[in-house]
Scaffold this motif. Structure first.
Motif, PDB file in Angstrom:
ATOM      1  N   GLN A   1      51.218  36.721  21.761  1.00 33.99           N
ATOM      2  CA  GLN A   1      51.615  37.119  20.412  1.00 33.99           C
ATOM      3  C   GLN A   1      50.420  37.601  19.587  1.00 33.99           C
ATOM      4  OE1 GLN A   1      53.697  33.739  18.781  1.00 33.99           O
ATOM      5  NE2 GLN A   1      55.558  34.110  20.003  1.00 33.99           N
ATOM      6  N   ARG A   2      49.247  37.056  19.859  1.00 35.00           N
ATOM      7  CA  ARG A   2      48.053  37.510  19.133  1.00 35.00           C
ATOM      8  C   ARG A   2      47.649  38.907  19.569  1.00 35.00           C
ATOM      9  NH1 ARG A   2      46.646  31.930  19.777  1.00 35.00           N
ATOM     10  NH2 ARG A   2      45.471  32.377  21.692  1.00 35.00           N
ATOM     11  N   GLY A   3      48.053  39.287  20.765  1.00 35.62           N
ATOM     12  CA  GLY A   3      47.809  40.658  21.231  1.00 35.62           C
ATOM     13  C   GLY A   3      46.419  40.886  21.776  1.00 35.62           C
ATOM     14  N   ASP A   4      45.927  42.106  21.661  1.00 32.53           N
ATOM     15  CA  ASP A   4      44.652  42.502  22.258  1.00 32.53           C
ATOM     16  C   ASP A   4      43.533  41.530  21.899  1.00 32.53           C
ATOM     17  OD1 ASP A   4      45.800  44.726  23.406  1.00 32.53           O
ATOM     18  OD2 ASP A   4      45.200  46.091  21.806  1.00 32.53           O
ATOM     19  N   PRO A   5      42.674  41.250  22.889  1.00 30.21           N
ATOM     20  CA  PRO A   5      42.586  41.803  24.260  1.00 30.21           C
ATOM     21  C   PRO A   5      43.297  40.941  25.298  1.00 30.21           C
ATOM     22  CG  PRO A   5      40.595  40.601  23.776  1.00 30.21           C
ATOM     23  CD  PRO A   5      41.457  40.470  22.553  1.00 30.21           C
ATOM     24  N   TRP A   6      44.335  40.186  24.874  1.00 25.91           N
ATOM     25  CA  TRP A   6      45.072  39.330  25.819  1.00 25.91           C
ATOM     26  C   TRP A   6      45.887  40.197  26.779  1.00 25.91           C
ATOM     27  CZ3 TRP A   6      49.925  38.323  27.618  1.00 25.91           C
ATOM     28  CH2 TRP A   6      50.158  37.085  28.248  1.00 25.91           C
ATOM     29  N   ARG A   7      45.885  39.810  28.036  1.00 29.55           N
ATOM     30  CA  ARG A   7      46.720  40.443  29.047  1.00 29.55           C
ATOM     31  C   ARG A   7      47.195  39.383  30.041  1.00 29.55           C
ATOM     32  NH1 ARG A   7      46.089  43.928  25.875  1.00 29.55           N
ATOM     33  NH2 ARG A   7      45.584  46.149  26.196  1.00 29.55           N
ATOM     34  N   LEU A   8      48.322  39.668  30.686  1.00 30.44           N
ATOM     35  CA  LEU A   8      48.815  38.836  31.779  1.00 30.44           C
ATOM     36  C   LEU A   8      48.471  39.548  33.088  1.00 30.44           C
ATOM     37  CD1 LEU A   8      50.450  36.528  33.073  1.00 30.44           C
ATOM     38  CD2 LEU A   8      52.518  37.919  32.722  1.00 30.44           C
ATOM     39  N   ALA A   9      47.765  38.857  33.967  1.00 31.71           N
ATOM     40  CA  ALA A   9      47.418  39.416  35.283  1.00 31.71           C
ATOM     41  C   ALA A   9      48.130  38.616  36.366  1.00 31.71           C
ATOM     42  CB  ALA A   9      45.905  39.371  35.501  1.00 31.71           C
ATOM     43  N   VAL A  10      48.905  39.300  37.193  1.00 30.56           N
ATOM     44  CA  VAL A  10      49.646  38.647  38.271  1.00 30.56           C
ATOM     45  C   VAL A  10      49.054  39.097  39.605  1.00 30.56           C
ATOM     46  CG1 VAL A  10      51.880  38.317  39.376  1.00 30.56           C
ATOM     47  CG2 VAL A  10      51.746  38.553  36.885  1.00 30.56           C
ATOM     48  N   VAL A  11      48.626  38.128  40.407  1.00 26.20           N
ATOM     49  CA  VAL A  11      48.081  38.414  41.734  1.00 26.20           C
ATOM     50  C   VAL A  11      49.136  38.040  42.768  1.00 26.20           C
ATOM     51  CG1 VAL A  11      46.220  37.984  43.376  1.00 26.20           C
ATOM     52  CG2 VAL A  11      45.750  37.915  40.915  1.00 26.20           C
ATOM     53  N   THR A  12      49.648  39.005  43.480  1.00 26.62           N
ATOM     54  CA  THR A  12      50.636  38.730  44.533  1.00 26.62           C
ATOM     55  C   THR A  12      49.925  38.464  45.851  1.00 26.62           C
ATOM     56  OG1 THR A  12      50.858  41.102  44.943  1.00 26.62           O
ATOM     57  CG2 THR A  12      52.433  40.104  43.423  1.00 26.62           C
ATOM     58  N   ASP A  13      50.562  37.621  46.693  1.00 25.62           N
ATOM     59  CA  ASP A  13      49.962  37.230  47.978  1.00 25.62           C
ATOM     60  C   ASP A  13      48.541  36.719  47.773  1.00 25.62           C
ATOM     61  OD1 ASP A  13      52.182  37.945  49.631  1.00 25.62           O
ATOM     62  OD2 ASP A  13      51.628  40.042  49.395  1.00 25.62           O
ATOM     63  N   ALA A  14      48.373  35.906  46.765  1.00 27.32           N
ATOM     64  CA  ALA A  14      47.037  35.511  46.318  1.00 27.32           C
ATOM     65  C   ALA A  14      46.239  34.780  47.388  1.00 27.32           C
ATOM     66  CB  ALA A  14      47.143  34.648  45.061  1.00 27.32           C
ATOM     67  N   THR A  15      46.902  34.032  48.252  1.00 29.50           N
ATOM     68  CA  THR A  15      46.189  33.238  49.260  1.00 29.50           C
ATOM     69  C   THR A  15      45.994  33.979  50.573  1.00 29.50           C
ATOM     70  OG1 THR A  15      48.274  32.242  49.977  1.00 29.50           O
ATOM     71  CG2 THR A  15      47.022  31.061  48.275  1.00 29.50           C
ATOM     72  N   THR A  16      46.349  35.256  50.619  1.00 27.30           N
ATOM     73  CA  THR A  16      46.278  36.031  51.861  1.00 27.30           C
ATOM     74  C   THR A  16      45.324  37.210  51.703  1.00 27.30           C
ATOM     75  OG1 THR A  16      47.982  37.712  51.426  1.00 27.30           O
ATOM     76  CG2 THR A  16      48.737  35.506  52.094  1.00 27.30           C
ATOM     77  N   PRO A  17      44.931  37.834  52.823  1.00 26.69           N
ATOM     78  CA  PRO A  17      44.074  39.022  52.743  1.00 26.69           C
ATOM     79  C   PRO A  17      44.757  40.208  52.068  1.00 26.69           C
ATOM     80  CG  PRO A  17      43.969  38.039  54.934  1.00 26.69           C
ATOM     81  CD  PRO A  17      45.080  37.350  54.209  1.00 26.69           C
ATOM     82  N   ALA A  18      46.088  40.135  51.889  1.00 26.29           N
ATOM     83  CA  ALA A  18      46.824  41.250  51.282  1.00 26.29           C
ATOM     84  C   ALA A  18      46.923  41.131  49.764  1.00 26.29           C
ATOM     85  CB  ALA A  18      48.233  41.317  51.878  1.00 26.29           C
ATOM     86  N   ALA A  19      46.137  40.236  49.167  1.00 27.06           N
ATOM     87  CA  ALA A  19      46.209  40.014  47.722  1.00 27.06           C
ATOM     88  C   ALA A  19      45.974  41.310  46.944  1.00 27.06           C
ATOM     89  CB  ALA A  19      45.183  38.965  47.312  1.00 27.06           C
TER      90      ALA A  19
END
Length: 304
Positions: free
Chosen positions: A265-283
């Motif tokens: 809600q406070r906005g910049d520079p906040w962002r949401l970063a989602v890492v898929t397959d985080a525990t694998t080499p395909a992250a």
């Protein structure tokens, strides 16, 4: 190459070559009824006139079983070469066409006319070496047939001569050693991760990612600020405040805490970063603006 061929098989090929008419590999299949033989010379099986099915039998792959019976193991995995590598689109189509014709012969109880062939390079290099041309090709006087078809194991057994004989298990093991069938692909074991493991791996992944670009990435997740790392440029200016979430095998969803939602809600520079397959080499990761978090895959609403 001839040195890879069983002596008894090579003897028959040499006798046929020396006593037969001097024909080129193209002329041989043309005389056997293959239409447009020149255009189809590089194929490995053909539907000829009279619905006759003709197939190349690579002499390097022929084994001798009990009673002197010849047999050859045929891979039904069209996508992989004998060495296990992936086939090109053209090789794949040729392999599929060959398998389809052999299956047609088996279903119809029909024999297969064979051309015995040796090659100018080692048989393992047959599909990858540009010099892998036919060394010798002769028509076989004996008919072959499909004696066994195992779709689960992706193996067919081609046998020369009268029906009713099949190779023993010992014969088959010797046949496999000749290399016509690629080794089974190793079973992929998927290790389930915990949410804590996925989260830790995601934070580590993004810390390394931004550091590799020359930024400073500071882990502040223990401070409950509504984000997990802060990214600074070389002058120390804050570029991003990232709330990080990780998915992995066994972890497909996640939630935002009240502090993280307040950060959004406070906005910049906040962002949401989602890492898929985080525990694998395909992250891999994707970054979302506060206005986009309502459509983030895997994000669950807060309970209540």
């Amino acid at each position: 190459m001839e040195k890879e061929v069983v002596p008894a098989v090579l003897s028959v090929i040499n006798e046929k070559r020396l006593l037969g008419d001097k024909r080129t590999p193209v002329e041989i299949i043309s005389k056997m009824g293959v239409f447009d033989a020149r255009q189809k010379a590089s194929d490995s099986a053909w539907l000829a006139t009279g619905d006759n099915i003709i197939a190349t039998i690579w002499a390097e792959f022929v084994s001798i079983g009990a009673g002197g019976r010849w047999f050859c193991l045929e891979s039904l995995d069209a996508s992989r070469r004998a060495d296990g590598g992936e086939r090109s689109a053209l090789q794949l189509q040729r392999a599929k066409d060959r398998i389809a014709l052999l299956k047609r012969a088996m279903d119809a109880g029909q024999g297969v006319r064979a051309v015995l062939q040796t090659n100018r390079v080692a048989i393992a290099d047959l599909e990858t070496d540009k010099a892998a041309k036919v060394s010798v090709r002769v028509p076989d006087d004996e008919e072959w047939h499909v004696a066994r078809w195992d779709a689960d194991e992706k193996i067919a057994v081609l046998v020369r001569g009268a029906r009713g004989w099949v190779p023993t298990d010992e014969d088959l093991q010797a046949g496999l050693a000749r290399g016509s069938v690629p080794a089974p692909e190793p079973e992929v074991v998927i290790v389930q991760s915990s949410p804590q493991e996925a989260q830790a791996a995601a934070v580590a992944y993004l810390t390394k990612h931004f550091s590799s670009y020359g930024y400073k990435a500071e882990n502040v997740s223990s401070q409950q600020l509504g984000h997990d790392i802060e990214v600074f440029d070389k002058k120390g200016a804050t570029l991003l405040k990232l709330a990080i979430k990780g998915t992995a095998p066994g972890v497909s969803t996640f939630q935002l805490s009240s502090e993280e939602r307040a950060g959004a809600q406070r906005g910049d520079p906040w962002r949401l970063a989602v890492v898929t397959d985080a525990t694998t080499p395909a992250a891999q990761h994707k970054i979302y603006k506060p206005s986009e978090i309502g459509s983030v895959p895997g994000l669950e609403a807060l309970p209540g």
